[in-house]
Write an enzyme that holds these catalytic residues in place. Structure first.
Site, PDB file in Angstrom:
ATOM      1  CG  HIS A  57       7.097  -7.805  -3.488  1.00 18.53           C
ATOM      2  ND1 HIS A  57       6.278  -7.932  -2.384  1.00 18.53           N
ATOM      3  CD2 HIS A  57       7.808  -6.670  -3.300  1.00 18.53           C
ATOM      4  CE1 HIS A  57       6.481  -6.900  -1.570  1.00 18.53           C
ATOM      5  NE2 HIS A  57       7.411  -6.133  -2.091  1.00 18.53           N
ATOM      6  CG  HIS A  59      10.058  -8.178   0.457  1.00 15.97           C
ATOM      7  ND1 HIS A  59       8.738  -7.815   0.560  1.00 15.97           N
ATOM      8  CD2 HIS A  59      10.083  -9.534   0.552  1.00 15.97           C
ATOM      9  CE1 HIS A  59       7.990  -8.891   0.725  1.00 15.97           C
ATOM     10  NE2 HIS A  59       8.786  -9.953   0.718  1.00 15.97           N
ATOM     11  CG  ASP A  61      10.213  -2.788   2.564  1.00 18.66           C
ATOM     12  OD1 ASP A  61      10.451  -4.008   2.548  1.00 18.66           O
ATOM     13  OD2 ASP A  61       9.081  -2.318   2.400  1.00 18.66           O
ATOM     14  CG  HIS A  62      11.637  -6.895   4.796  1.00 16.88           C
ATOM     15  ND1 HIS A  62      10.506  -6.441   4.152  1.00 16.88           N
ATOM     16  CD2 HIS A  62      11.582  -8.251   4.720  1.00 16.88           C
ATOM     17  CE1 HIS A  62       9.802  -7.477   3.728  1.00 16.88           C
ATOM     18  NE2 HIS A  62      10.434  -8.587   4.056  1.00 16.88           N
ATOM     19  CG  HIS A 113       5.371  -2.741  -4.842  1.00 12.24           C
ATOM     20  ND1 HIS A 113       5.713  -1.480  -4.432  1.00 12.24           N
ATOM     21  CD2 HIS A 113       6.184  -3.596  -4.172  1.00 12.24           C
ATOM     22  CE1 HIS A 113       6.699  -1.560  -3.554  1.00 12.24           C
ATOM     23  NE2 HIS A 113       7.004  -2.841  -3.377  1.00 12.24           N
ATOM     24  CG  ASP A 131       5.078  -3.992  -0.318  1.00 11.51           C
ATOM     25  OD1 ASP A 131       4.706  -4.729   0.605  1.00 11.51           O
ATOM     26  OD2 ASP A 131       6.118  -3.323  -0.268  1.00 11.51           O
ATOM     27  CG  HIS A 172       5.176  -2.909   4.301  1.00  7.97           C
ATOM     28  ND1 HIS A 172       6.300  -3.137   5.062  1.00  7.97           N
ATOM     29  CD2 HIS A 172       5.468  -3.374   3.068  1.00  7.97           C
ATOM     30  CE1 HIS A 172       7.228  -3.716   4.317  1.00  7.97           C
ATOM     31  NE2 HIS A 172       6.745  -3.877   3.102  1.00  7.97           N
TER      32      HIS A 172
END
Length: 233
Positions: A57, A59, A61-62, A113, A131, A172
């Site tokens: 997907h 992202h 967070d990074h 998500h 996720d 994660h």
């Protein structure tokens, strides 16, 4: 098949290396920009040629390393159909299959998500869930057009129906866990087990989590396959 799980400690992100040992063709799933040198070194050590970088997907967070790996190596960047990433070489739809040598990667719809999210089932045994389904948990649903209802349906209708022995490799983990199985998660996942769809929606709506630290830079960069320069210009 060669299968390796790699870790980015700053964001607790797992990157997966999958390769066919006969053709020496490889794919990364969810690479991280700061780990590109590590990933290139591993490819060289194992004498592998990178053909593909797949994203589960977009992202938050990074920043993905897919664009940098494509720039350095010439691999194809693949994202889920519907993802806002015009930079990608290809968009996979649920049911699409990517095959190289003996490796078969099947895309499974797991929206919730985010609105464009795929899990990847590798050779019918290894499920890379991104996720969506985590070990004893699941991804949040409160931004990027997320939907608790969609996530509940994705997990219970599209993932729970896989064999219990299917290995679950999440995008994660924040507790040092590396792998689970569908059977384990159907028994022990506290976000889902024993909860009705409406109870799950209520639970997810009341998590009140802080935004990921990198969300403001990560999302626009990842819409450009990790191109930070274009995002900041």
């Amino acid at each position: 098949m060669l299968f390796r799980q790699l870790f980015d400690p700053e964001t607790s992100t797992y990157t997966y290396l999958i390769a066919d040992l006969e053709t020496k063709t490889a794919a990364f799933v969810d690479p991280v920009l700061e780990q590109v040198e590590r990933d290139q070194k591993l490819l060289t050590e194992l004498d592998l040629t990178l053909g593909y970088c797949l994203e589960t997907h977009i992202h938050a967070d990074h920043i993905t390393g897919a664009g940098k790996l494509r720039e350095k190596i010439g691999c194809e960047n693949i994202v889920p159909f519907g993802a806002n990433a015009t930079c990608a070489n290809k968009k996979m739809q649920p049911g699409d299959v990517l095959q190289f040598g003996s490796v078969v990667i099947e895309a499974i719809a797991t929206p919730g998500h985010t609105d464009s999210h795929l899990a990847y089932l590798v050779n019918k045994t290894h499920l890379l869930t991104g996720d969506s389904l985590l070990i004893r948990g699941c991804g949040r649903t409160d931004f990027q057009s997320g939907s608790a209802a969609a996530l509940y349906d994705s997990i219970t209708k599209n993932l729970w129906t896989l064999p219990d022995s299917t290995l679950v490799y999440p995008g994660h983990d924040y507790h040092g866990q590396t792998v689970s199985t569908i059977g384990e998660e159907k028994k022990f996942n506290l976000r889902l087990v024993g909860r009705s769809r409406s109870e799950f929606i209520e639970l997810m709506g009341n998590l009140n989590l802080p935004n990921p630290r990198k969300i403001m830079e990560a999302v626009p960069a990842n819409q450009r396959c990790g191109d930070v320069a274009m995002t900041s210009s």
